[in-house]
Design an enzyme around this catalytic site. Structure first.
Site, short mmCIF file in Angstrom:
data_model
loop_
_atom_site.label_atom_id
_atom_site.label_comp_id
_atom_site.label_asym_id
_atom_site.label_seq_id
_atom_site.Cartn_x
_atom_site.Cartn_y
_atom_site.Cartn_z
N HIS A 9 0.82 -1.21 0.00
CA HIS A 9 0.00 0.00 0.00
C HIS A 9 0.86 1.27 0.00
O HIS A 9 2.04 1.25 0.40
CB HIS A 9 -0.93 0.01 1.22
CG HIS A 9 -0.19 0.03 2.52
ND1 HIS A 9 0.33 1.19 3.07
CD2 HIS A 9 0.12 -0.97 3.39
CE1 HIS A 9 0.93 0.90 4.21
NE2 HIS A 9 0.82 -0.40 4.43
N GLU A 82 -2.18 -6.99 7.26
CA GLU A 82 -0.90 -6.93 7.98
C GLU A 82 -0.98 -7.81 9.24
O GLU A 82 -2.07 -8.18 9.69
CB GLU A 82 -0.59 -5.47 8.34
CG GLU A 82 0.73 -5.22 9.04
CD GLU A 82 1.94 -5.73 8.29
OE1 GLU A 82 2.22 -6.95 8.41
OE2 GLU A 82 2.62 -4.93 7.61
#
Length: 212
Positions: A9, A82
């Site tokens: 990202h 994550e």
């Protein structure tokens, strides 16, 4: 052959604050939005057939320009989140070192055996991410799949691509924001074509601090 294009990202607000994000859900910064746009442009010529993303907003928003360019939906996949870092989430890296010196030392020196306090272990993350990745490969045989995800998941994928056990994850470097990693699956093995490529970001490259 099946191609995986894995993208970290763009810069998030917590990245900018130099804090560990984990599964917190901050938005992209203006620079992160621009990084996402530049990555989409870099991927313009790739024959992408499907797009998956961690369901956290910083990944979904990074995926959006690429999805628009290729006329594809973004499929949210929580397995590509994550690591859940428990008590470490939202803390500065210096604060983690001070508050949790023993577990942070393991993170820094023997990451494959690390376990953030109150969170999931790196080994658990490896199992979660690589299981989802290999399902995606099976379901998209012969395709070119983009996966928008996070820094630690990309390292676990790269371990799998290189045939490394998770205990050797520190041999794989961190990938910078909105960088691109590409691996091909064919004849029962992965071949890495690109890892952590960020030259398309020009002066907009952002990286993790050295104490993480």
């Amino acid at each position: 052959m099946t191609t995986l294009i894995c993208i970290r990202h763009g810069q998030s607000e917590i990245n900018l604050a130099r804090r560990l994000t984990g599964q917190l859900d901050p938005p992209l910064t203006p620079l992160g939005v621009e990084q996402a746009r530049r990555t989409a442009e870099f991927l313009r010529s790739q024959p992408i057939t499907r797009i998956y993303s961690s369901d956290l907003v910083r990944c979904m928003d990074t995926a959006a320009p690429t999805a628009a360019m290729h006329g594809l939906p973004v499929i949210p996949e929580p397995a590509f989140r994550e690591i859940f870092a428990g008590k470490w989430e939202g803390m500065t890296f210096d604060a983690i070192t001070a508050a949790y010196p023993e577990s942070h030392h393991v993170w820094m020196t023997d990451m494959g055996r690390a376990h953030p306090d109150g969170g999931e272990s790196v080994a658990q993350l490896y199992d979660r991410v690589t299981t989802a990745m290999e399902r995606v490969v099976r379901e998209n045989e012969g395709g070119c799949v983009a996966i928008f995800t996070h820094s630690t998941p990309i390292r676990t994928m790269a371990c799998r691509w290189q045939g490394l056990p998770v205990e050797q994850i520190r041999r794989v470097p961190w990938a910078s924001n909105a960088s691109v990693s590409i691996a091909d699956w064919a004849d029962g093995k992965y071949t890495v074509r690109l890892y952590g490529y960020d030259k398309h970001q020009g002066a907009g490259v952002t990286e993790l601090p050295k104490n993480i």
